[in-house]
Design a protein around this motif. Structure first.
Motif, PDB file in Angstrom:
ATOM      1  N   ARG A  77       0.825  -1.207   0.000  1.00  0.00           N
ATOM      2  CA  ARG A  77       0.000   0.000   0.000  1.00  0.00           C
ATOM      3  C   ARG A  77       0.859   1.257   0.000  1.00  0.00           C
ATOM      4  N   GLY A  78       1.978   1.211   0.715  1.00  0.00           N
ATOM      5  CA  GLY A  78       2.846   2.381   0.768  1.00  0.00           C
ATOM      6  C   GLY A  78       3.437   2.752  -0.581  1.00  0.00           C
ATOM      7  N   ALA A  79       3.639   1.755  -1.436  1.00  0.00           N
ATOM      8  CA  ALA A  79       4.172   2.026  -2.773  1.00  0.00           C
ATOM      9  C   ALA A  79       3.098   2.524  -3.729  1.00  0.00           C
ATOM     10  N   VAL A  80       1.851   2.183  -3.457  1.00  0.00           N
ATOM     11  CA  VAL A  80       0.744   2.594  -4.324  1.00  0.00           C
ATOM     12  C   VAL A  80       0.418   4.067  -4.135  1.00  0.00           C
ATOM     13  N   HIS A  81       0.439   4.533  -2.883  1.00  0.00           N
ATOM     14  CA  HIS A  81       0.048   5.917  -2.590  1.00  0.00           C
ATOM     15  C   HIS A  81       1.291   6.799  -2.580  1.00  0.00           C
ATOM     16  N   ASP A  82       1.418   7.568  -3.645  1.00  0.00           N
ATOM     17  CA  ASP A  82       2.659   8.280  -3.955  1.00  0.00           C
ATOM     18  C   ASP A  82       2.513   9.779  -3.709  1.00  0.00           C
ATOM     19  N   LYS A  83       3.432  10.330  -2.920  1.00  0.00           N
ATOM     20  CA  LYS A  83       3.379  11.754  -2.565  1.00  0.00           C
ATOM     21  C   LYS A  83       3.516  12.647  -3.792  1.00  0.00           C
ATOM     22  N   THR A  84       4.430  12.325  -4.685  1.00  0.00           N
ATOM     23  CA  THR A  84       4.635  13.155  -5.871  1.00  0.00           C
ATOM     24  C   THR A  84       3.406  13.157  -6.771  1.00  0.00           C
ATOM     25  N   THR A  85       2.794  11.995  -6.934  1.00  0.00           N
ATOM     26  CA  THR A  85       1.572  11.901  -7.727  1.00  0.00           C
ATOM     27  C   THR A  85       0.482  12.794  -7.151  1.00  0.00           C
ATOM     28  N   LEU A  86       0.328  12.748  -5.832  1.00  0.00           N
ATOM     29  CA  LEU A  86      -0.679  13.584  -5.174  1.00  0.00           C
ATOM     30  C   LEU A  86      -0.368  15.067  -5.352  1.00  0.00           C
ATOM     31  N   GLU A  87       0.893  15.439  -5.228  1.00  0.00           N
ATOM     32  CA  GLU A  87       1.276  16.844  -5.407  1.00  0.00           C
ATOM     33  C   GLU A  87       0.963  17.327  -6.823  1.00  0.00           C
ATOM     34  N   MET A  88       1.189  16.477  -7.807  1.00  0.00           N
ATOM     35  CA  MET A  88       0.871  16.840  -9.190  1.00  0.00           C
ATOM     36  C   MET A  88      -0.633  17.023  -9.377  1.00  0.00           C
ATOM     37  N   LEU A  89      -1.415  16.142  -8.766  1.00  0.00           N
ATOM     38  CA  LEU A  89      -2.862  16.234  -8.886  1.00  0.00           C
ATOM     39  C   LEU A  89      -3.373  17.520  -8.241  1.00  0.00           C
ATOM     40  N   VAL A  90      -2.856  17.843  -7.058  1.00  0.00           N
ATOM     41  CA  VAL A  90      -3.275  19.080  -6.385  1.00  0.00           C
ATOM     42  C   VAL A  90      -2.882  20.299  -7.208  1.00  0.00           C
ATOM     43  N   ALA A  91      -1.710  20.248  -7.827  1.00  0.00           N
ATOM     44  CA  ALA A  91      -1.284  21.364  -8.682  1.00  0.00           C
ATOM     45  C   ALA A  91      -2.244  21.562  -9.842  1.00  0.00           C
ATOM     46  N   ASP A  92      -2.729  20.455 -10.425  1.00  0.00           N
ATOM     47  CA  ASP A  92      -3.675  20.586 -11.530  1.00  0.00           C
ATOM     48  C   ASP A  92      -5.011  21.131 -11.036  1.00  0.00           C
ATOM     49  N   ILE A  93      -5.430  20.722  -9.844  1.00  0.00           N
ATOM     50  CA  ILE A  93      -6.662  21.290  -9.281  1.00  0.00           C
ATOM     51  C   ILE A  93      -6.541  22.805  -9.178  1.00  0.00           C
ATOM     52  N   HIS A  94      -5.428  23.277  -8.622  1.00  0.00           N
ATOM     53  CA  HIS A  94      -5.243  24.724  -8.474  1.00  0.00           C
ATOM     54  C   HIS A  94      -5.195  25.414  -9.831  1.00  0.00           C
ATOM     55  N   ALA A  95      -4.610  24.753 -10.817  1.00  0.00           N
ATOM     56  CA  ALA A  95      -4.523  25.356 -12.156  1.00  0.00           C
ATOM     57  C   ALA A  95      -5.907  25.535 -12.780  1.00  0.00           C
ATOM     58  N   GLN A  96      -6.861  24.681 -12.398  1.00  0.00           N
ATOM     59  CA  GLN A  96      -8.226  24.778 -12.940  1.00  0.00           C
ATOM     60  C   GLN A  96      -9.058  25.854 -12.239  1.00  0.00           C
ATOM     61  N   LYS A  97      -8.571  26.328 -11.092  1.00  0.00           N
ATOM     62  CA  LYS A  97      -9.244  27.393 -10.332  1.00  0.00           C
ATOM     63  C   LYS A  97     -10.724  27.092 -10.054  1.00  0.00           C
ATOM     64  N   PRO A  98     -11.004  25.963  -9.403  1.00  0.00           N
ATOM     65  CA  PRO A  98     -12.405  25.671  -9.073  1.00  0.00           C
ATOM     66  C   PRO A  98     -12.930  26.646  -8.024  1.00  0.00           C
ATOM     67  N   ASP A  99     -14.251  26.778  -7.966  1.00  0.00           N
ATOM     68  CA  ASP A  99     -14.865  27.642  -6.968  1.00  0.00           C
ATOM     69  C   ASP A  99     -14.862  26.996  -5.585  1.00  0.00           C
ATOM     70  N   HIS A 100     -14.823  25.666  -5.548  1.00  0.00           N
ATOM     71  CA  HIS A 100     -14.813  24.969  -4.267  1.00  0.00           C
ATOM     72  C   HIS A 100     -14.143  23.616  -4.456  1.00  0.00           C
ATOM     73  N   ILE A 101     -13.599  23.071  -3.379  1.00  0.00           N
ATOM     74  CA  ILE A 101     -12.944  21.764  -3.399  1.00  0.00           C
ATOM     75  C   ILE A 101     -13.571  20.899  -2.316  1.00  0.00           C
ATOM     76  N   VAL A 102     -13.854  19.651  -2.660  1.00  0.00           N
ATOM     77  CA  VAL A 102     -14.435  18.692  -1.721  1.00  0.00           C
ATOM     78  C   VAL A 102     -13.495  17.503  -1.596  1.00  0.00           C
ATOM     79  N   CYS A 103     -13.175  17.120  -0.352  1.00  0.00           N
ATOM     80  CA  CYS A 103     -12.343  15.941  -0.090  1.00  0.00           C
ATOM     81  C   CYS A 103     -13.160  14.962   0.746  1.00  0.00           C
TER      82      CYS A 103
END
Length: 304
Positions: free
Chosen positions: A48-74
């Motif tokens: 499981r530790g190898a599946v959940h990757d910090k860099t992958t998550l950081e890239m995904l969050v960067a793309d979220i910010h680039a899209q400038k959504p009005d709200h974010i839900v986690c």
């Protein structure tokens, strides 16, 4: 044509992510493993530790910010073993997404890994699940633009090898009352929960134990959309409405936000939802985006 839009004059947009399972795992002491955490820790070491990757998550969050959504839900599972050392990491992650005004959170089963885990995590992230009434609890209501976000907690501690969730009668009664009242406000009612809200398609040891009761609530009170995570894959299903006056409710699940997984629908992704009102209906368009900033070609478009 009547419209409800964001302050920018465009459709209101929500980014939905789930199950980041923040890594790396903090140091684990031997005394931490005198519980269900032992099996979870072994699973983390075995893969499981190898599946959940910090860099992958950081890239995904960067793309979220680039899209400038009005709200974010986690929709939960910031933690892995429910360790106290994970709680400040969870808060920093939510802070990285945005302010508590701009980000809504509901917990998952890993956030409640032990009975002591969930209170600690919720105390750390309290502003992110505080409702319009100033109270932090579940269910909550947060009105944002044309949307009313209704947050539920299905997070409960379970025995080893179980990852079930439960809402309980108090939440079920409250959410039915909330959804019924919101119907009169002409808002797009979006329910957010960690576990899949329907009984089908989930193994019993991972399911929402009172999914049938939630289905009945949604059929009676209605909702325009339900967002969830937990199964680490993209899911689209529909809950039939009770009658012609109660249209079907779309149920949209998202994969883990940090997963390295080559199977279709299981790699790291988030949903970017566009919501507007047209001819008396809320229209909701969903695009699935990956950490590389690529939108999946199958886009959904439905009227609620």
């Amino acid at each position: 044509m009547a419209t409800h839009v964001s302050p920018s004059g465009l459709p209101f947009r929500i980014a939905h992510l789930s199950d980041p399972h923040l890594s790396p795992l903090p140091p684990v002491k031997a005394t931490d493993l005198l519980s269900k955490r032992l099996t979870g820790w072994i699973n983390w070491l075995r893969g499981r530790g190898a599946v959940h990757d910090k860099t992958t998550l950081e890239m995904l969050v960067a793309d979220i910010h680039a899209q400038k959504p009005d709200h974010i839900v986690c929709s939960g599972d910031l933690c892995n073993l429910g360790l106290p050392a994970e709680w400040p990491l969870a808060r920093r992650f939510l802070d990285s997404l945005g302010s508590p005004q701009a980000v809504s959170f509901v917990p998952g089963n890993h956030d409640a890994y032990l009975a002591v885990s969930l209170p600690g995590l919720l105390d750390a992230v309290r502003p992110y699940y505080t409702g319009d009434d100033g109270m932090a609890g579940f269910p909550y209501v947060r009105r944002r633009g044309p949307v009313a976000i209704v947050g539920l907690s299905s997070a409960v501690a379970t025995p080893p090898f179980f990852a079930t969730g439960t809402l309980g009668s108090v939440q079920l009664r409250a959410v039915e009352s909330i959804l019924s009242a919101l119907k009169g406000e002409s808002l797009c009612r979006i329910v957010v929960i960690h576990h899949p809200p329907h009984a089908a398609g989930t193994k019993k040891r991972r399911a929402l134990t009172d999914a049938a009761d939630l289905e009945a609530v949604l059929e009676r009170a209605g909702a325009e959309l339900v967002l969830f995570g937990h199964n680490h894959r993209r899911i689209l299903d529909w809950l039939p409405g009770r009658d012609h006056a109660s249209p079907p409710v779309p149920l949209l699940g998202v994969s883990s936000a940090s997963a390295i997984d080559g199977r279709p629908g299981r790699g790291a992704a988030y949903h970017l939802l566009s919501i507007w009102k047209e001819d008396g209906f809320f229209r909701i368009e969903s695009e699935t985006r990956n950490p590389a900033g690529e939108g999946v070609t199958d886009r959904l478009d439905w009227k609620s």
